[in-house]
Design a protein around this motif. Sequence first.
Motif, PDB file in Angstrom:
ATOM      1  N   GLU A 161       0.829  -1.207   0.000  1.00  0.00           N
ATOM      2  CA  GLU A 161       0.000   0.000   0.000  1.00  0.00           C
ATOM      3  C   GLU A 161       0.863   1.257   0.000  1.00  0.00           C
ATOM      4  O   GLU A 161       0.597   2.209  -0.743  1.00  0.00           O
ATOM      5  N   LEU A 162       1.919   1.284   0.813  1.00  0.00           N
ATOM      6  CA  LEU A 162       2.817   2.441   0.836  1.00  0.00           C
ATOM      7  C   LEU A 162       3.479   2.638  -0.529  1.00  0.00           C
ATOM      8  O   LEU A 162       3.653   3.783  -0.986  1.00  0.00           O
ATOM      9  N   LYS A 163       3.834   1.546  -1.182  1.00  0.00           N
ATOM     10  CA  LYS A 163       4.421   1.645  -2.518  1.00  0.00           C
ATOM     11  C   LYS A 163       3.438   2.267  -3.505  1.00  0.00           C
ATOM     12  O   LYS A 163       3.806   3.111  -4.339  1.00  0.00           O
ATOM     13  N   CYS A 164       2.176   1.860  -3.414  1.00  0.00           N
ATOM     14  CA  CYS A 164       1.152   2.415  -4.304  1.00  0.00           C
ATOM     15  C   CYS A 164       0.893   3.889  -4.010  1.00  0.00           C
ATOM     16  O   CYS A 164       0.696   4.694  -4.921  1.00  0.00           O
ATOM     17  N   LEU A 165       0.892   4.258  -2.741  1.00  0.00           N
ATOM     18  CA  LEU A 165       0.600   5.642  -2.356  1.00  0.00           C
ATOM     19  C   LEU A 165       1.731   6.594  -2.715  1.00  0.00           C
ATOM     20  O   LEU A 165       1.497   7.714  -3.187  1.00  0.00           O
ATOM     21  N   GLN A 200       7.046   4.417  -4.055  1.00  0.00           N
ATOM     22  CA  GLN A 200       8.303   3.854  -3.564  1.00  0.00           C
ATOM     23  C   GLN A 200       8.028   3.046  -2.308  1.00  0.00           C
ATOM     24  O   GLN A 200       7.083   3.321  -1.571  1.00  0.00           O
ATOM     25  N   GLN A 201       8.834   2.036  -2.088  1.00  0.00           N
ATOM     26  CA  GLN A 201       8.738   1.291  -0.844  1.00  0.00           C
ATOM     27  C   GLN A 201       9.634   1.946   0.196  1.00  0.00           C
ATOM     28  O   GLN A 201      10.695   2.469  -0.134  1.00  0.00           O
ATOM     29  N   PRO A 202       9.226   1.928   1.458  1.00  0.00           N
ATOM     30  CA  PRO A 202      10.078   2.502   2.498  1.00  0.00           C
ATOM     31  C   PRO A 202      11.365   1.707   2.647  1.00  0.00           C
ATOM     32  O   PRO A 202      11.373   0.490   2.486  1.00  0.00           O
ATOM     33  N   VAL A 203      12.438   2.429   2.938  1.00  0.00           N
ATOM     34  CA  VAL A 203      13.719   1.750   3.169  1.00  0.00           C
ATOM     35  C   VAL A 203      13.957   1.562   4.660  1.00  0.00           C
ATOM     36  O   VAL A 203      14.929   0.934   5.060  1.00  0.00           O
ATOM     37  N   HIS A 204      13.064   2.114   5.464  1.00  0.00           N
ATOM     38  CA  HIS A 204      13.160   2.004   6.919  1.00  0.00           C
ATOM     39  C   HIS A 204      11.971   1.202   7.430  1.00  0.00           C
ATOM     40  O   HIS A 204      10.875   1.263   6.863  1.00  0.00           O
ATOM     41  N   SER A 205      12.159   0.471   8.501  1.00  0.00           N
ATOM     42  CA  SER A 205      11.114  -0.424   9.001  1.00  0.00           C
ATOM     43  C   SER A 205       9.929   0.295   9.630  1.00  0.00           C
ATOM     44  O   SER A 205       8.892  -0.325   9.875  1.00  0.00           O
ATOM     45  N   SER A 206      10.043   1.590   9.910  1.00  0.00           N
ATOM     46  CA  SER A 206       8.943   2.272  10.594  1.00  0.00           C
ATOM     47  C   SER A 206       8.672   3.682  10.077  1.00  0.00           C
ATOM     48  O   SER A 206       7.834   4.380  10.626  1.00  0.00           O
ATOM     49  N   MET A 207       9.372   4.107   9.031  1.00  0.00           N
ATOM     50  CA  MET A 207       9.138   5.449   8.499  1.00  0.00           C
ATOM     51  C   MET A 207       9.473   5.514   7.018  1.00  0.00           C
ATOM     52  O   MET A 207      10.202   4.668   6.490  1.00  0.00           O
ATOM     53  N   LEU A 249      -5.080   0.398  -2.906  1.00  0.00           N
ATOM     54  CA  LEU A 249      -4.442  -0.404  -3.948  1.00  0.00           C
ATOM     55  C   LEU A 249      -5.169  -0.244  -5.283  1.00  0.00           C
ATOM     56  O   LEU A 249      -4.541  -0.220  -6.345  1.00  0.00           O
ATOM     57  N   ALA A 250      -6.494  -0.142  -5.219  1.00  0.00           N
ATOM     58  CA  ALA A 250      -7.289  -0.056  -6.445  1.00  0.00           C
ATOM     59  C   ALA A 250      -7.220   1.319  -7.080  1.00  0.00           C
ATOM     60  O   ALA A 250      -7.188   1.448  -8.307  1.00  0.00           O
ATOM     61  N   ALA A 251      -7.184   2.365  -6.263  1.00  0.00           N
ATOM     62  CA  ALA A 251      -7.423   3.711  -6.785  1.00  0.00           C
ATOM     63  C   ALA A 251      -6.205   4.609  -6.882  1.00  0.00           C
ATOM     64  O   ALA A 251      -6.241   5.603  -7.599  1.00  0.00           O
ATOM     65  N   THR A 252      -5.104   4.312  -6.186  1.00  0.00           N
ATOM     66  CA  THR A 252      -4.015   5.276  -6.072  1.00  0.00           C
ATOM     67  C   THR A 252      -3.405   5.650  -7.412  1.00  0.00           C
ATOM     68  O   THR A 252      -3.286   6.822  -7.747  1.00  0.00           O
ATOM     69  N   ASP A 253      -2.985   4.674  -8.211  1.00  0.00           N
ATOM     70  CA  ASP A 253      -2.373   4.974  -9.502  1.00  0.00           C
ATOM     71  C   ASP A 253      -3.344   5.722 -10.413  1.00  0.00           C
ATOM     72  O   ASP A 253      -2.962   6.614 -11.159  1.00  0.00           O
ATOM     73  N   LEU A 254      -4.611   5.361 -10.335  1.00  0.00           N
ATOM     74  CA  LEU A 254      -5.617   6.013 -11.170  1.00  0.00           C
ATOM     75  C   LEU A 254      -5.824   7.454 -10.739  1.00  0.00           C
ATOM     76  O   LEU A 254      -6.034   8.335 -11.562  1.00  0.00           O
ATOM     77  N   THR A 255      -5.762   7.703  -9.431  1.00  0.00           N
ATOM     78  CA  THR A 255      -5.902   9.069  -8.933  1.00  0.00           C
ATOM     79  C   THR A 255      -4.793   9.945  -9.499  1.00  0.00           C
ATOM     80  O   THR A 255      -5.023  11.083  -9.913  1.00  0.00           O
TER      81      THR A 255
END
Length: 328
Positions: free
Chosen positions: A32-36, A39-46, A179-185
């Motif tokens: 979900e963070l990658k879609c939003l 990029q994927q986070p490189v840190h485990s909590s931020m 997941l469904a809407a982010t890229d479309l937005t």
Amino acid sequence: MNKYKIDTDKMKPRYIYTYACHETERELCLLELKCLFGQQPVHSSMLSSHLRLEPGISPFIHLRLDIIIEADTLEELCEAASMLQLEEGKTFKVLYLKEGDNEADYDERREIERRIGARIQGQAQMKTPDVILGVIRLGERWLMGICEYSDRSWQERRQKPQNYSTGLPVLVARALVNLAATDLTASKGKSDSLKLLDPCCGMGNVMIEALSMGKDIRGCDINPLAVRGARVNLRHFGYEEDLVKLGDMNMLTGNYDAAILDMPYNLCSVLPADEQKKMLRSLRRLAARTVIVSTEPMATLLSESGWTVMEQCRIYKTGMSREIWICK
């Protein structure tokens, strides 16, 4: 030349998002963070980003830190903090965040908060401040910004008048909408212009989360008991009950930007492969993008039905797991 920076028009805005998830939902959280954010986070909590999103958009995000100062050392951060101009009459609190590259223990964090707070011009208020100034350390850099906390009101929707014991949890339902809407937005510019479909809506968990996020969504279900329950739930949360219809998704018409399909299942029988394939092909007629949830392997059926899997993850629940596919 100063080694620290104070927010100016020349400085590209930077935001830190802190997040947390249970280990059973970690794959979904990262996807979900990658879609939003792209990029994927490189840190485990931020996660650090130049995108400014409302922190409440994700059920996993705890807060957004709007960075106003960056410095190489704590002393430089304190010096920059002494030049901050808070709005007249506003109280403040300094909070050293646990996330980031933070090796300080409790007493050290409190001492750092006191050091910074003593340099800020204004009135400190520990219990109910107007502004919370968050401090975080990333590598050798010290950052400070304004904390914007996530709206957690979605948690109130965990309890519904009607529900299935195996229904999608609110947290998962909310993430599926992203997941469904982010890229479309991003491509269409406005999230409220998207048309979403939940063709096997059950008790309406996904629909209600989508509606709470300002999405235009319609739902249907072949089970009259599910439709009745979904309408009760929609009405309970203040949404129009006629957004869900009784019907077979294979008979639906229309065009939607994206669909979210939680494949029907129960613990005693399995939906035949030919029926699953028929549903997946019907879905292609209705939407060019979909998020599909299933308790069974679906890769072969998805391919045979004309879908291309873009992303995939798994979530776990006691005694079962669900696969999630983003397809085009």
